[in-house]
Write a protein that holds these residues in place. Structure first.
Motif, PDB file in Angstrom:
ATOM      1  N   PRO A  80       0.933  -1.145  -0.054  1.00 56.70           N
ATOM      2  CA  PRO A  80      -0.126   0.014  -0.063  1.00 56.70           C
ATOM      3  C   PRO A  80       0.788   1.174  -0.004  1.00 56.70           C
ATOM      4  N   ASP A  81       0.321   2.221  -0.772  1.00 61.08           N
ATOM      5  CA  ASP A  81       1.189   3.460  -0.805  1.00 61.08           C
ATOM      6  C   ASP A  81       0.307   4.452   0.264  1.00 61.08           C
ATOM      7  N   PRO A  82       1.031   4.869   1.351  1.00 61.25           N
ATOM      8  CA  PRO A  82       0.464   5.653   2.404  1.00 61.25           C
ATOM      9  C   PRO A  82      -0.551   7.010   2.074  1.00 61.25           C
ATOM     10  N   ASP A  83      -0.100   7.414   0.892  1.00 63.24           N
ATOM     11  CA  ASP A  83      -0.772   8.576   0.325  1.00 63.24           C
ATOM     12  C   ASP A  83      -1.929   8.243  -0.437  1.00 63.24           C
ATOM     13  N   LYS A  84      -2.105   7.036  -1.015  1.00 66.53           N
ATOM     14  CA  LYS A  84      -3.130   6.420  -2.023  1.00 66.53           C
ATOM     15  C   LYS A  84      -3.653   5.266  -1.618  1.00 66.53           C
ATOM     16  N   PRO A  85      -4.760   5.161  -1.044  1.00 66.62           N
ATOM     17  CA  PRO A  85      -5.267   3.783  -0.689  1.00 66.62           C
ATOM     18  C   PRO A  85      -5.592   2.901  -1.736  1.00 66.62           C
TER      19      PRO A  85
ATOM     20  N   CYS B 248      -8.498  -5.396   3.172  1.00 67.25           N
ATOM     21  CA  CYS B 248      -8.592  -4.973   1.866  1.00 67.25           C
ATOM     22  C   CYS B 248      -8.825  -3.512   1.441  1.00 67.25           C
ATOM     23  N   PHE B 249     -10.091  -3.283   2.061  1.00 67.28           N
ATOM     24  CA  PHE B 249     -10.433  -1.682   2.035  1.00 67.28           C
ATOM     25  C   PHE B 249     -11.178  -1.315   3.075  1.00 67.28           C
ATOM     26  N   MET B 250     -11.297   0.231   3.206  1.00 63.41           N
ATOM     27  CA  MET B 250     -11.981   1.052   4.364  1.00 63.41           C
ATOM     28  C   MET B 250     -12.981   1.757   3.998  1.00 63.41           C
TER      29      MET B 250
ATOM     30  N   ASP C 269     -15.199   7.212   6.643  1.00 63.10           N
ATOM     31  CA  ASP C 269     -14.881   8.483   6.044  1.00 63.10           C
ATOM     32  C   ASP C 269     -13.533   8.748   6.316  1.00 63.10           C
ATOM     33  N   GLU C 270     -13.085   9.733   5.360  1.00 61.61           N
ATOM     34  CA  GLU C 270     -11.378   9.962   5.356  1.00 61.61           C
ATOM     35  C   GLU C 270     -10.848  10.235   6.455  1.00 61.61           C
ATOM     36  N   PRO C 271     -11.236  11.089   7.348  1.00 67.85           N
ATOM     37  CA  PRO C 271     -10.717  11.280   8.630  1.00 67.85           C
ATOM     38  C   PRO C 271     -10.331   9.967   9.674  1.00 67.85           C
ATOM     39  N   THR C 272     -11.462   9.251   9.762  1.00 65.63           N
ATOM     40  CA  THR C 272     -11.221   7.674  10.363  1.00 65.63           C
ATOM     41  C   THR C 272     -10.264   7.007   9.696  1.00 65.63           C
ATOM     42  N   CYS C 273     -10.199   6.889   8.417  1.00 70.12           N
ATOM     43  CA  CYS C 273      -8.953   6.199   7.440  1.00 70.12           C
ATOM     44  C   CYS C 273      -7.948   6.810   7.738  1.00 70.12           C
ATOM     45  N   ALA C 274      -7.889   7.981   7.679  1.00 69.50           N
ATOM     46  CA  ALA C 274      -6.303   8.556   8.056  1.00 69.50           C
ATOM     47  C   ALA C 274      -5.878   8.151   9.432  1.00 69.50           C
ATOM     48  N   ARG C 275      -6.503   8.209  10.176  1.00 71.26           N
ATOM     49  CA  ARG C 275      -6.235   8.014  11.816  1.00 71.26           C
ATOM     50  C   ARG C 275      -5.835   6.490  11.997  1.00 71.26           C
ATOM     51  N   LEU C 276      -6.683   5.735  11.259  1.00 72.96           N
ATOM     52  CA  LEU C 276      -6.165   4.109  11.240  1.00 72.96           C
ATOM     53  C   LEU C 276      -4.797   3.953  10.801  1.00 72.96           C
TER      54      LEU C 276
ATOM     55  N   VAL D 268      -3.108   0.588  10.813  1.00 73.90           N
ATOM     56  CA  VAL D 268      -4.195  -0.290  10.172  1.00 73.90           C
ATOM     57  C   VAL D 268      -4.348   0.365   8.856  1.00 73.90           C
ATOM     58  N   ARG D 269      -3.926  -0.464   7.671  1.00 72.95           N
ATOM     59  CA  ARG D 269      -4.061  -0.022   6.461  1.00 72.95           C
ATOM     60  C   ARG D 269      -4.336  -1.115   5.526  1.00 72.95           C
ATOM     61  N   GLU D 270      -4.659  -0.813   4.399  1.00 70.57           N
ATOM     62  CA  GLU D 270      -5.012  -1.616   3.170  1.00 70.57           C
ATOM     63  C   GLU D 270      -3.687  -2.535   2.972  1.00 70.57           C
ATOM     64  N   GLY D 271      -3.928  -3.787   3.006  1.00 66.37           N
ATOM     65  CA  GLY D 271      -2.860  -4.790   2.399  1.00 66.37           C
ATOM     66  C   GLY D 271      -2.158  -5.209   3.768  1.00 66.37           C
ATOM     67  N   CYS D 272      -2.244  -4.838   5.124  1.00 62.93           N
ATOM     68  CA  CYS D 272      -1.679  -5.146   6.163  1.00 62.93           C
ATOM     69  C   CYS D 272      -2.304  -6.732   6.591  1.00 62.93           C
ATOM     70  N   ASP D 273      -1.761  -7.449   7.309  1.00 66.86           N
ATOM     71  CA  ASP D 273      -2.195  -8.798   7.951  1.00 66.86           C
ATOM     72  C   ASP D 273      -2.533  -8.343   9.397  1.00 66.86           C
ATOM     73  N   ALA D 274      -3.596  -8.743   9.993  1.00 68.73           N
ATOM     74  CA  ALA D 274      -4.003  -8.519  11.470  1.00 68.73           C
ATOM     75  C   ALA D 274      -4.468  -9.655  11.915  1.00 68.73           C
TER      76      ALA D 274
END
Length: 93
Positions: A5-10, A35-37, A40-47, A52-58
């Motif tokens: 994942p590119d941190p600037d572009k989901p 896979c995807f979020m 809302d964008e502020p919540t996605c940015a905080r995660l 917690v980002r697209e492509g990570c295993d958890a």
């Protein structure tokens, strides 16, 4: 296909969204790939700031009113509403 994942572009990271499900629907102990979020964008940015980002295993460590995800040595507790907006698939073994 796994994409770093590119941190600037989901970037969605799954061949088919048909198999993605909310993180809150997986049982405790299950390792998932985010896979995807659908939040809302502020919540996605905080995660993303928390790792917690697209492509990570958890590892889903707990579900219920609070969903706890294990990300390496870190733990992130999420409200159920937020966990329902994070979509994942089974992590490849």
């Amino acid at each position: 296909t796994y994409l770093r994942p590119d941190p600037d572009k989901p970037t969605p990271v799954t061949d088919s969204f048909d198999h993605a499900a909310p993180v809150s629907s997986f049982p405790a102990g299950k390792t998932v790939r985010l896979c995807f979020m659908g939040l809302d964008e502020p919540t996605c940015a905080r995660l993303r700031e928390l790792g917690v980002r697209e492509g990570c295993d958890a590892c889903v460590m707990a579900t219920g009113d609070k969903c706890v995800l294990g990300l390496g040595a870190s733990r992130v507790a999420l409200r159920r509403e937020v966990a329902m907006g994070l979509f994942a698939t089974d992590a490849p073994r």
